[in-house]
Scaffold this active site. Structure first.
Site, PDB file in Angstrom:
ATOM      1  N   ASP A 139       1.038   4.124  -3.120  1.00 40.70           N
ATOM      2  CA  ASP A 139       0.605   5.551  -2.804  1.00 40.70           C
ATOM      3  C   ASP A 139       1.755   6.525  -3.047  1.00 40.70           C
ATOM      4  OD1 ASP A 139      -1.664   4.374  -1.893  1.00 40.70           O
ATOM      5  OD2 ASP A 139      -1.405   4.554   0.175  1.00 40.70           O
ATOM      6  N   GLU A 141       0.673  -1.106   0.071  1.00 44.68           N
ATOM      7  CA  GLU A 141      -0.260  -0.098  -0.006  1.00 44.68           C
ATOM      8  C   GLU A 141       0.717   1.284  -0.060  1.00 44.68           C
ATOM      9  OE1 GLU A 141      -2.782   2.175  -0.746  1.00 44.68           O
ATOM     10  OE2 GLU A 141      -3.671   0.378  -0.100  1.00 44.68           O
ATOM     11  N   SER A 198      -7.703   1.225  -4.020  1.00 42.27           N
ATOM     12  CA  SER A 198      -6.250   1.920  -3.601  1.00 42.27           C
ATOM     13  C   SER A 198      -5.310   2.457  -4.489  1.00 42.27           C
ATOM     14  CB  SER A 198      -5.514   0.698  -2.793  1.00 42.27           C
ATOM     15  OG  SER A 198      -6.001   0.486  -1.612  1.00 42.27           O
TER      16      SER A 198
END
Length: 643
Positions: free
Chosen positions: A308, A304, A558
């Site tokens: 990002d 994650e 995400s």
């Protein structure tokens, strides 16, 4: 803000001073939203266990948040862009002296000494450490210990009550009916088993998906239906802007420990897709002991955060990025922890968040962050992107309302908050839906919306895909071949004014083939998502990601939230360069007629779940892809035209 199904009683009579009659004056205040899954009631909590009780005081003017936001966020408002100061926030929403006095008098008259009580700086909470026996007698509750097959233990009560004359002065009491708490022993020190690592992850879910297979990079726009890269995103959304005011602009990415980036992964990604950024790292903002740990590595620990940062950095180059790393390796964190860090008025005295949902600091456990909580340690970034969420049904309405109000306050301060809408279509975490009793069930058929995206004061971001055989010049579809873009309707929050026309049009012109037994079809509740961006190319595992030393293909909402966050950050840069301020809460503008040309309408695909095809993307707003995907060039022009 409007909240459904919460009725607050008006004050009636004073509390009878005689303690034996106290329970006769109590009325139900909250009960558990749903019973815990896979947890067994083990025993009653020991009477001498110490509970860190927090009494959330009713704040002033919460009913005016939406009105206040519209006045500074709607394109036609003469007050557009005139954001509040932190002092304005405290003064506007602080509980009244009458509220503080009423709750204090109740506690003291109930036998709790006045010198044990603490009032938070914002006057929003009263805190006291009390034994189980004291608390159970005070609020007519029964605390039990629950055990998970992993060995982890949590506490909770099914319901609690307060005196009728005090009820209007209390939003909620913690810890009570929310479920995600460790068991305190009399000295409040307890060892954790490895099975409890990252305890908050039981409710808060996030992270892209992967098959773990290594990826071979296919460069060029011709391959965007197989792999999405920075160039694909720039082409899809007409992103062609280089920031000029990076020293004045701020962009925050939220990560919850133990998720952490690896610098070697960032450099690997940059070396292939943005060579000038090799060596670039985020500015770490450690919230409650947050650390970019490197001990545990792999997709589940780095996926994650790597995703990002790699795409946010790449799309906003050379904009610095603030990494809001929340929670230590022992206690973890949730959304309230980062909210504490950016808004001191939301903080409570010595870690007064909800112990059933949030990381509580100081953390006295071995290896914990045994320092005061991170309260107001940084000004709110102009944009915050979060790729995490939890089932709306996993929290009570009071808890959700209090957190949602804080997002509204951040909007008043000039911050854009974006959350990904989830990857399970109309279903909840793990693909579970709600049964007839309102609890998640393998056989459930009622749609389960996500939170915080159902809060009308955040921007919910869904996911799209480049369909197989299509190019970046062709319309995208809803993400449905690998994951399914989260979307639907809240069971808690009322329909905000800025969205009413869009939602009403969808329900009237494209009525879903479902009944009220499957989703809240009342037509008066918040719909989500608001907007979407690419989360898959239509092939399995679409987004190129450098993680744990190798390239993998990933997918999910995400991937989408930081892309939209990057575009809003670029918009803010252009406005700052032009001598204007950040856009702040963007939803009223996005839904306005003036911005109708700012989106690529998505009209194909759905978000199946709960044994149904889910909702279907169609013309205009829909609960699959929202308003569609941004056309950055037009979006920028429209925001630059505002004062």
């Amino acid at each position: 803000m409007h909240l459904l199904s919460l009725s607050w009683a008006t004050a009636l009579v004073g509390l009878v001073a005689a303690l034996p009659s106290r329970r006769s004056n109590l009325i139900l205040h909250e009960k558990r939203a749903m019973e815990p899954i896979d947890w067994t009631l083990s025993r009653k909590l020991e009477a001498d266990a110490v509970l860190p009780m927090r009494f959330g005081l009713a704040q002033n003017n919460l009913h005016k948040i939406e009105e206040m936001l519209m006045s500074i966020s709607h394109p036609t408002s003469p007050s557009y862009g005139k954001h509040f100061s932190p002092e304005d926030i405290v003064d506007t929403f602080a509980p009244s002296d009458e509220t503080v006095r009423a709750v204090t008098e109740w506690l003291v008259e109930s036998g709790i000494q006045h010198d044990r009580l603490r009032l938070s700086a914002s006057k929003g909470w009263i805190e006291v450490n009390a034994t189980t026996a004291e608390v159970e007698d005070l609020i007519a509750a029964e605390y039990n210990v629950y055990t998970h097959p992993s060995g982890a233990q949590q506490i909770g009560c099914h319901s609690y009550s307060v005196p009728e004359h005090v009820r209007e002065h209390i939003d909620l009491i913690q810890p009570t009916v929310h479920f995600l708490h460790r068991v305190p022993n009399p000295d409040r020190i307890q060892k954790r088993s490895t099975g409890e690592f990252g305890k908050l992850e039981a409710a808060i879910h996030g992270g892209p998906k992967t098959n773990g297979q290594k990826a071979t990079i296919a460069s060029g726009l011709a391959n965007c239906d197989k792999q999405i890269t920075l160039d694909c995103l720039r082409a899809l959304y007409s992103i062609d802007y280089t920031p000029q005011s990076t020293d004045k602009n701020t962009f925050g990415i939220l990560e919850l420990t133990p998720q952490a980036f690896l610098q070697s992964d960032l450099d690997m990604f940059f070396g292939n897709f943005s060579p000038s950024q090799v060596g670039t790292a985020p500015t770490l903002i450690s919230i409650d002991g947050g650390v970019a740990q490197t001990t545990n590595q792999g997709f589940n620990f780095n996926g994650e955060s790597d995703l990002d940062l790699e795409y946010a950095f790449g799309l906003t180059n050379p904009q610095p990025i603030l990494l809001l790393q929340a929670g230590d390796l022992v206690e973890g964190a949730s959304f309230n922890n980062w909210l504490d860090a950016v808004d001191g008025s939301f903080c409570t005295f010595e870690g007064g968040d909800d112990p059933t949902q949030d990381g509580i600091y100081p953390d006295p456990l071995p290896g914990g962050f045994n320092q005061p909580e991170s309260c107001g340690i940084i000004a709110p970034p102009f944009v915050v992107s979060a790729s995490y969420g939890q089932d709306e049904g996993s929290v009570t309405q009071a808890y959700a309302a209090r957190q949602c109000a804080e997002y509204g306050k951040l909007g008043l301060l000039g911050t854009t908050v974006l959350y990904s809408s989830g990857d399970n279509g109309v279903a909840g975490n793990g693909g579970l839906c709600l049964g007839r009793n309102g609890q998640p069930s393998e056989r459930g058929t009622t749609f389960s919306p996500d939170f915080p995206v159902t809060c009308p004061f955040v921007t919910a971001v869904g996911a799209t895909q480049v369909n197989p055989g299509s190019t970046v010049n062709d319309p995208e579809g809803a993400c449905e071949q690998v994951i399914f873009s989260g979307g639907g309707f809240s069971n808690f929050f009322a329909l905000p004014d800025y969205q009413s026309t869009a939602v009403t049009s969808f329900l009237t012109n494209h009525p879903p083939p479902f009944t009220g037994a499957q989703f809240n079809n009342s037509g008066v509740v918040r719909g989500f998502p608001d907007i979407s961006a690419n989360g898959s190319s239509g092939q399995a595992y679409a987004r190129i990601l450098a993680v744990a030393g190798e390239f993998e293909l990933v997918f999910g909402t995400s991937c989408s939230a930081p892309v939209v966050g990057s575009m809003i950050t670029l918009v803010n840069d252009a406005r700052i360069t032009a001598g204007k301020g950040p856009v702040g809460f963007i939803n009223p503008a996005l839904y306005s007629d003036a911005f109708a040309n700012s989106f690529h309408d998505i009209t194909t695909g759905g978000n199946q779940g709960c044994g149904t095809p889910g909702f279907t993307a169609t013309e205009g707003w829909d609960p699959v892809t929202g308003l569609g995907t941004p056309n950055f060039t037009t979006l920028l022009t429209n925001f630059l035209a505002l004062p």
